[in-house]
Design a protein around this motif. Structure first.
Motif, PDB file in Angstrom:
ATOM      1  N   VAL A  35       0.876  -1.174   0.000  1.00 13.86           N
ATOM      2  CA  VAL A  35       0.000   0.000   0.000  1.00 13.86           C
ATOM      3  C   VAL A  35       0.913   1.222   0.000  1.00 13.86           C
ATOM      4  CG1 VAL A  35      -1.735   1.278   1.308  1.00 13.86           C
ATOM      5  CG2 VAL A  35      -1.832  -1.224   1.236  1.00 13.86           C
ATOM      6  N   PRO A  36       0.690   2.168  -0.899  1.00 14.90           N
ATOM      7  CA  PRO A  36       1.601   3.324  -0.955  1.00 14.90           C
ATOM      8  C   PRO A  36       1.485   4.193   0.301  1.00 14.90           C
ATOM      9  CG  PRO A  36      -0.253   3.642  -2.436  1.00 14.90           C
ATOM     10  CD  PRO A  36      -0.362   2.247  -1.910  1.00 14.90           C
ATOM     11  N   PRO A  37       2.617   4.650   0.867  1.00 10.76           N
ATOM     12  CA  PRO A  37       2.565   5.555   2.018  1.00 10.76           C
ATOM     13  C   PRO A  37       1.696   6.773   1.682  1.00 10.76           C
ATOM     14  CG  PRO A  37       4.791   4.776   1.705  1.00 10.76           C
ATOM     15  CD  PRO A  37       3.999   4.307   0.507  1.00 10.76           C
ATOM     16  N   GLY A  38       0.903   7.183   2.650  1.00 11.22           N
ATOM     17  CA  GLY A  38      -0.001   8.312   2.464  1.00 11.22           C
ATOM     18  C   GLY A  38      -1.383   7.919   1.990  1.00 11.22           C
ATOM     19  N   ALA A  39      -1.577   6.652   1.612  1.00 12.32           N
ATOM     20  CA  ALA A  39      -2.898   6.212   1.148  1.00 12.32           C
ATOM     21  C   ALA A  39      -3.899   6.243   2.298  1.00 12.32           C
ATOM     22  CB  ALA A  39      -2.814   4.822   0.553  1.00 12.32           C
ATOM     23  N   ARG A  40      -5.080   6.752   2.007  1.00 18.90           N
ATOM     24  CA  ARG A  40      -6.151   6.806   3.004  1.00 18.90           C
ATOM     25  C   ARG A  40      -7.422   6.119   2.514  1.00 18.90           C
ATOM     26  NH1 ARG A  40      -2.261   7.355   5.416  1.00 18.90           N
ATOM     27  NH2 ARG A  40      -1.611   9.127   6.663  1.00 18.90           N
ATOM     28  N   GLY A  41      -7.461   5.791   1.232  1.00 18.32           N
ATOM     29  CA  GLY A  41      -8.635   5.135   0.685  1.00 18.32           C
ATOM     30  C   GLY A  41      -8.319   4.451  -0.630  1.00 18.32           C
ATOM     31  N   VAL A  42      -9.272   3.656  -1.083  1.00 14.56           N
ATOM     32  CA  VAL A  42      -9.163   2.924  -2.337  1.00 14.56           C
ATOM     33  C   VAL A  42     -10.456   3.115  -3.104  1.00 14.56           C
ATOM     34  CG1 VAL A  42      -8.773   0.681  -3.425  1.00 14.56           C
ATOM     35  CG2 VAL A  42      -7.781   1.162  -1.185  1.00 14.56           C
ATOM     36  N   ARG A  43     -10.349   3.423  -4.383  1.00 13.40           N
ATOM     37  CA  ARG A  43     -11.524   3.484  -5.261  1.00 13.40           C
ATOM     38  C   ARG A  43     -11.486   2.259  -6.162  1.00 13.40           C
ATOM     39  NH1 ARG A  43     -14.103   8.547  -8.147  1.00 13.40           N
ATOM     40  NH2 ARG A  43     -15.098   8.489  -6.115  1.00 13.40           N
ATOM     41  N   LEU A  44     -12.521   1.418  -6.034  1.00 13.36           N
ATOM     42  CA  LEU A  44     -12.685   0.269  -6.928  1.00 13.36           C
ATOM     43  C   LEU A  44     -13.585   0.694  -8.076  1.00 13.36           C
ATOM     44  CD1 LEU A  44     -13.314  -2.684  -4.455  1.00 13.36           C
ATOM     45  CD2 LEU A  44     -11.157  -1.969  -5.489  1.00 13.36           C
ATOM     46  N   LEU A  45     -13.165   0.399  -9.296  1.00 10.69           N
ATOM     47  CA  LEU A  45     -13.964   0.692 -10.484  1.00 10.69           C
ATOM     48  C   LEU A  45     -14.122  -0.611 -11.248  1.00 10.69           C
ATOM     49  CD1 LEU A  45     -15.349   2.765 -12.357  1.00 10.69           C
ATOM     50  CD2 LEU A  45     -13.122   3.071 -13.464  1.00 10.69           C
ATOM     51  N   LEU A  46     -15.365  -1.065 -11.383  1.00  5.51           N
ATOM     52  CA  LEU A  46     -15.705  -2.299 -12.082  1.00  5.51           C
ATOM     53  C   LEU A  46     -16.389  -1.909 -13.385  1.00  5.51           C
ATOM     54  CD1 LEU A  46     -15.896  -5.415 -12.065  1.00  5.51           C
ATOM     55  CD2 LEU A  46     -18.024  -5.168 -10.746  1.00  5.51           C
ATOM     56  N   VAL A  47     -15.758  -2.237 -14.518  1.00  4.12           N
ATOM     57  CA  VAL A  47     -16.255  -1.822 -15.825  1.00  4.12           C
ATOM     58  C   VAL A  47     -16.531  -3.055 -16.682  1.00  4.12           C
ATOM     59  CG1 VAL A  47     -15.749  -0.529 -17.937  1.00  4.12           C
ATOM     60  CG2 VAL A  47     -14.973   0.340 -15.720  1.00  4.12           C
ATOM     61  N   PHE A  48     -17.728  -3.103 -17.240  1.00  5.28           N
ATOM     62  CA  PHE A  48     -18.140  -4.163 -18.151  1.00  5.28           C
ATOM     63  C   PHE A  48     -18.238  -3.555 -19.546  1.00  5.28           C
ATOM     64  CE2 PHE A  48     -19.993  -4.861 -13.998  1.00  5.28           C
ATOM     65  CZ  PHE A  48     -19.717  -6.182 -13.737  1.00  5.28           C
ATOM     66  N   THR A  49     -17.628  -4.214 -20.539  1.00  3.15           N
ATOM     67  CA  THR A  49     -17.619  -3.686 -21.897  1.00  3.15           C
ATOM     68  C   THR A  49     -18.150  -4.737 -22.868  1.00  3.15           C
ATOM     69  OG1 THR A  49     -15.686  -2.350 -21.346  1.00  3.15           O
ATOM     70  CG2 THR A  49     -16.181  -2.624 -23.673  1.00  3.15           C
ATOM     71  N   ARG A  50     -19.109  -4.308 -23.696  1.00  8.61           N
ATOM     72  CA  ARG A  50     -19.682  -5.194 -24.715  1.00  8.61           C
ATOM     73  C   ARG A  50     -18.826  -5.122 -25.973  1.00  8.61           C
ATOM     74  NH1 ARG A  50     -25.545  -3.679 -25.928  1.00  8.61           N
ATOM     75  NH2 ARG A  50     -24.638  -2.129 -27.302  1.00  8.61           N
ATOM     76  N   GLY A  51     -18.409  -6.280 -26.468  1.00  9.51           N
ATOM     77  CA  GLY A  51     -17.618  -6.344 -27.684  1.00  9.51           C
ATOM     78  C   GLY A  51     -18.459  -6.601 -28.915  1.00  9.51           C
ATOM     79  N   GLY A  52     -19.664  -7.105 -28.731  1.00 13.68           N
ATOM     80  CA  GLY A  52     -20.570  -7.406 -29.833  1.00 13.68           C
ATOM     81  C   GLY A  52     -21.884  -7.930 -29.296  1.00 13.68           C
ATOM     82  N   GLY A  53     -22.852  -8.096 -30.167  1.00  9.18           N
ATOM     83  CA  GLY A  53     -24.164  -8.597 -29.754  1.00  9.18           C
ATOM     84  C   GLY A  53     -24.981  -7.528 -29.062  1.00  9.18           C
ATOM     85  N   THR A  54     -26.062  -7.955 -28.401  1.00  8.60           N
ATOM     86  CA  THR A  54     -26.959  -7.007 -27.737  1.00  8.60           C
ATOM     87  C   THR A  54     -26.823  -7.005 -26.227  1.00  8.60           C
ATOM     88  OG1 THR A  54     -28.719  -8.662 -27.738  1.00  8.60           O
ATOM     89  CG2 THR A  54     -28.674  -7.102 -29.588  1.00  8.60           C
ATOM     90  N   SER A  55     -26.343  -8.106 -25.649  1.00  6.75           N
ATOM     91  CA  SER A  55     -26.136  -8.176 -24.196  1.00  6.75           C
ATOM     92  C   SER A  55     -24.676  -7.897 -23.882  1.00  6.75           C
ATOM     93  CB  SER A  55     -26.495  -9.562 -23.661  1.00  6.75           C
ATOM     94  OG  SER A  55     -27.868  -9.808 -23.778  1.00  6.75           O
TER      95      SER A  55
END
Length: 189
Positions: free
Chosen positions: A152-172
């Protein structure tokens, strides 16, 4: 113990392939995620498809949006063996884990990033997991474990989690995620 709230998609509405309006522990930034039951059918992962051994009954999916994004902000502990003094002395390590996957040979996918930030929200370090490509999944509907560990980097006070879903084709948007975890471990003196 994981610091992530609802990293296993077990809390809140869902169970079908229909998009949900809220996901406990997460804020929806973009798109419309789905929280799907294993074994729902229609090509979604079944309980016997590759994935977490200790899976619950549900997992996250990208829904029907081309891009879906969820975020969770986590405050790091103030005290104890993984508290601020230990972080600032460089004595705390983290492990971020996620089971990421997709449908058959499609390239729809999910990616998780963990961004460590200081008290002002300035980014200090970043770990990115995924996506699990169709080749990595062997062209199967599956979830594959991805893990990153570091100090964990010194000075860290929090973590932001980013969960990204990407469609490569189709409708779903058939990017899938489950078993999202962030743990801290203090170094032995």
């Amino acid at each position: 113990m994981s610091l992530v709230v609802n990293g296993d998609a077990e809390s809140g509405p869902g169970g079908t392939a229909e998009p949900v309006r809220s996901v406990p522990g997460w804020r929806i930034l973009q798109g419309a995620p789905a929280v799907v039951d294993y074994g729902l059918g229609g090509g979604y992962p079944a309980p016997d498809d590759p994935g977490p051994a200790a899976r619950g009954r549900r997992f996250f999916a990208g829904g029907n949006s081309p891009r879906t994004a969820l975020v969770q902000d986590i405050a790091l502990p103030r005290r104890g063996p993984t508290g601020r003094p230990a972080v600032d002395a460089g004595r705390v390590r983290y492990a971020v884990t996620a089971w990421l996957g997709g449908y058959a040979a499609q390239e729809d996918g999910a990616r998780l990033s963990a961004e460590f930030r200081d008290a002002d929200g300035t980014p200090l370090a970043l770990s990115v997991l995924g996506p699990a490509t169709a080749a990595e999944r062997g062209g199967r509907t599956a979830l594959v474990e991805h893990t990153a560990t570091a100090a964990v980097p010194p000075g860290a006070r929090g973590v932001r989690l980013l969960l990204v879903f990407t469609r490569g084709g189709g409708t779903s948007n058939d990017g899938y995620a489950d078993g999202i975890s962030l743990t801290l471990r203090g170094a032995r003196s």
